[in-house]
Design a protein around this motif. Structure first.
Motif, PDB file in Angstrom:
ATOM      1  N   ALA A 204      34.923  59.612  50.745  1.00  0.00           N
ATOM      2  CA  ALA A 204      34.678  60.689  49.596  1.00  0.00           C
ATOM      3  C   ALA A 204      34.566  62.006  49.969  1.00  0.00           C
ATOM      4  N   HIS A 205      33.930  62.089  51.048  1.00  0.00           N
ATOM      5  CA  HIS A 205      33.572  63.585  51.501  1.00  0.00           C
ATOM      6  C   HIS A 205      34.446  64.320  52.204  1.00  0.00           C
ATOM      7  N   ASP A 206      35.775  63.742  52.444  1.00  0.00           N
ATOM      8  CA  ASP A 206      36.820  64.426  52.996  1.00  0.00           C
ATOM      9  C   ASP A 206      37.677  64.645  51.708  1.00  0.00           C
TER      10      ASP A 206
ATOM     11  N   ARG B 243      29.235  78.869  51.648  1.00  0.00           N
ATOM     12  CA  ARG B 243      30.257  78.731  50.317  1.00  0.00           C
ATOM     13  C   ARG B 243      30.513  77.076  50.208  1.00  0.00           C
ATOM     14  N   PRO B 244      29.849  76.384  49.489  1.00  0.00           N
ATOM     15  CA  PRO B 244      30.160  75.026  49.415  1.00  0.00           C
ATOM     16  C   PRO B 244      31.556  74.803  49.080  1.00  0.00           C
ATOM     17  N   ARG B 245      32.045  73.920  49.775  1.00  0.00           N
ATOM     18  CA  ARG B 245      33.569  73.403  49.585  1.00  0.00           C
ATOM     19  C   ARG B 245      33.553  72.314  48.367  1.00  0.00           C
ATOM     20  N   PRO B 246      34.542  71.928  47.889  1.00  0.00           N
ATOM     21  CA  PRO B 246      34.491  70.982  46.766  1.00  0.00           C
ATOM     22  C   PRO B 246      33.624  69.862  46.873  1.00  0.00           C
ATOM     23  N   ASP B 247      33.063  69.494  45.727  1.00  0.00           N
ATOM     24  CA  ASP B 247      32.350  68.473  45.607  1.00  0.00           C
ATOM     25  C   ASP B 247      33.115  67.115  46.098  1.00  0.00           C
ATOM     26  N   PRO B 248      32.397  65.950  46.558  1.00  0.00           N
ATOM     27  CA  PRO B 248      33.253  64.703  46.958  1.00  0.00           C
ATOM     28  C   PRO B 248      33.276  63.936  45.604  1.00  0.00           C
ATOM     29  N   VAL B 249      34.157  63.050  45.474  1.00  0.00           N
ATOM     30  CA  VAL B 249      34.414  62.348  44.182  1.00  0.00           C
ATOM     31  C   VAL B 249      34.272  60.883  44.703  1.00  0.00           C
ATOM     32  N   PHE B 250      33.094  60.292  44.245  1.00  0.00           N
ATOM     33  CA  PHE B 250      32.679  58.825  44.707  1.00  0.00           C
ATOM     34  C   PHE B 250      33.314  57.705  43.826  1.00  0.00           C
TER      35      PHE B 250
ATOM     36  N   ARG C 145      31.786  62.581  40.167  1.00  0.00           N
ATOM     37  CA  ARG C 145      31.718  63.740  41.222  1.00  0.00           C
ATOM     38  C   ARG C 145      30.371  63.611  41.687  1.00  0.00           C
ATOM     39  N   GLY C 146      30.099  63.817  42.838  1.00  0.00           N
ATOM     40  CA  GLY C 146      28.964  64.299  43.784  1.00  0.00           C
ATOM     41  C   GLY C 146      28.564  65.617  43.512  1.00  0.00           C
TER      42      GLY C 146
ATOM     43  N   GLY D  47      39.765  67.656  51.911  1.00  0.00           N
ATOM     44  CA  GLY D  47      40.829  68.631  52.324  1.00  0.00           C
ATOM     45  C   GLY D  47      40.221  69.940  52.738  1.00  0.00           C
ATOM     46  N   SER D  48      39.076  70.278  53.041  1.00  0.00           N
ATOM     47  CA  SER D  48      38.624  71.665  53.082  1.00  0.00           C
ATOM     48  C   SER D  48      38.759  72.022  54.512  1.00  0.00           C
ATOM     49  N   ASP D  49      38.667  73.198  55.121  1.00  0.00           N
ATOM     50  CA  ASP D  49      38.480  73.578  56.411  1.00  0.00           C
ATOM     51  C   ASP D  49      37.470  73.095  57.052  1.00  0.00           C
ATOM     52  N   ILE D  50      36.439  72.853  56.648  1.00  0.00           N
ATOM     53  CA  ILE D  50      35.494  71.730  57.258  1.00  0.00           C
ATOM     54  C   ILE D  50      35.940  70.318  57.730  1.00  0.00           C
ATOM     55  N   ASP D  51      36.524  69.801  56.687  1.00  0.00           N
ATOM     56  CA  ASP D  51      37.362  68.509  57.280  1.00  0.00           C
ATOM     57  C   ASP D  51      38.420  68.515  58.354  1.00  0.00           C
ATOM     58  N   ALA D  52      38.802  69.680  58.312  1.00  0.00           N
ATOM     59  CA  ALA D  52      39.893  69.854  59.487  1.00  0.00           C
ATOM     60  C   ALA D  52      39.443  70.084  60.873  1.00  0.00           C
ATOM     61  N   VAL D  53      38.072  70.692  61.032  1.00  0.00           N
ATOM     62  CA  VAL D  53      37.337  70.967  61.962  1.00  0.00           C
ATOM     63  C   VAL D  53      36.734  69.691  62.417  1.00  0.00           C
TER      64      VAL D  53
END
Length: 249
Positions: free
Chosen positions: A142-144, A231-238, A186-187, A146-152
């Motif tokens: 759920a935490h993935d 800046r927070p990226r989108p919230d996870p969806v559980f 939504r988290g 699609g953000s730039d953080i996830d890419a790293v």
């Protein structure tokens, strides 16, 4: 695994607080039929969701159970007289005692598959025929978002997800439960920022990247180069999934 005695004081604030608890409660109760009964919230933590389950469904008598003393203390303050210290693998309740059993953000924690099997088995055991078991699944996924953080973080080592929906469903079916619906929530407030993710890495929140190791610091360095550090990226969806215990023929 994190030391939840140490995490207890800051647990709610660091995980979305009341807003996330409200979203989780709504999703869980959306899978629970109306009517009186007795609900057990397994691994209730600070009781932030447990209290809302009791408040939002007055017909349910709610009991919380958690193994960590500091969590039990906090949950007990929210629900006096309704929280017990218990191991979710060996619940101290009679068979068929509850109309509803919930386990929110629990099944992703154990490393051993046999522990997850034992937890699901116990939740099924204490559930009465016709009762509903609701649990979160696929928490890490759920935490993935699609953000730039996830890419790293994509190349990081990951442990096997013991709470994968298919895995949990398999355990539930083996213990006599049948799929009975699913939902999402939504988290709220849990969208990652680069700076906060670096802090989480160095606290050991990413279980396969121990603090202080060179590979952990490599990921931290790459994250530090991303724009908009705060800046927070989108919230996870559980995701939540429900199972019903069939009534006797």
């Amino acid at each position: 695994m994190l030391d939840y005695d140490k995490e207890a004081d800051a647990y709610d604030v660091s995980r979305g607080g009341e807003a996330r608890a409200a979203a989780a409660t709504e999703a869980v109760l959306g899978l629970v039929p109306d009517g009186p009964g007795h609900l057990l919230d397994v691994a209730c933590g600070t009781g932030i969701v447990t209290r809302r389950l009791a408040a939002d469904r007055p017909g349910l008598r709610v009991t919380g159970a958690d193994l960590t003393p500091a969590m039990v203390c906090r949950a007990g303050a929210r629900l006096p007289g309704a929280v017990v210290r218990a191991d979710s693998r060996r619940l101290p309740f009679r068979t068929g005692a509850f109309h509803v059993v919930t386990s929110i953000w629990l099944l992703h924690l154990p490393d051993a598959p046999e522990d997850v099997r034992a937890i699901v088995a116990e939740c099924a055991r204490v559930l009465r025929p016709g009762g509903i078991y609701v649990t979160t699944v696929d928490k890490a996924a759920a935490h993935d978002v699609g953000s730039d953080i996830d890419a790293v973080l994509a190349p990081r080592p990951r442990r096997t997800a013991q709470d994968a929906a298919a895995t949990v469903t398999g355990h539930a079916v083996r213990h006599g439960l049948r799929p009975a619906g699913d939902g999402v929530f939504r988290g709220v407030g849990q969208g990652r920022s680069p700076r906060a993710t670096i802090a989480d890495l160095r606290r050991g929140w990413f279980t396969m990247l121990p603090p202080g190791q060179s590979r952990t610091e490599e990921f931290a360095t790459r994250l530090s180069r991303l724009p908009d550090q705060d800046r927070p990226r989108p919230d996870p969806v559980f995701a939540v999934r429900a199972f019903r215990k069939p009534t006797a023929a």
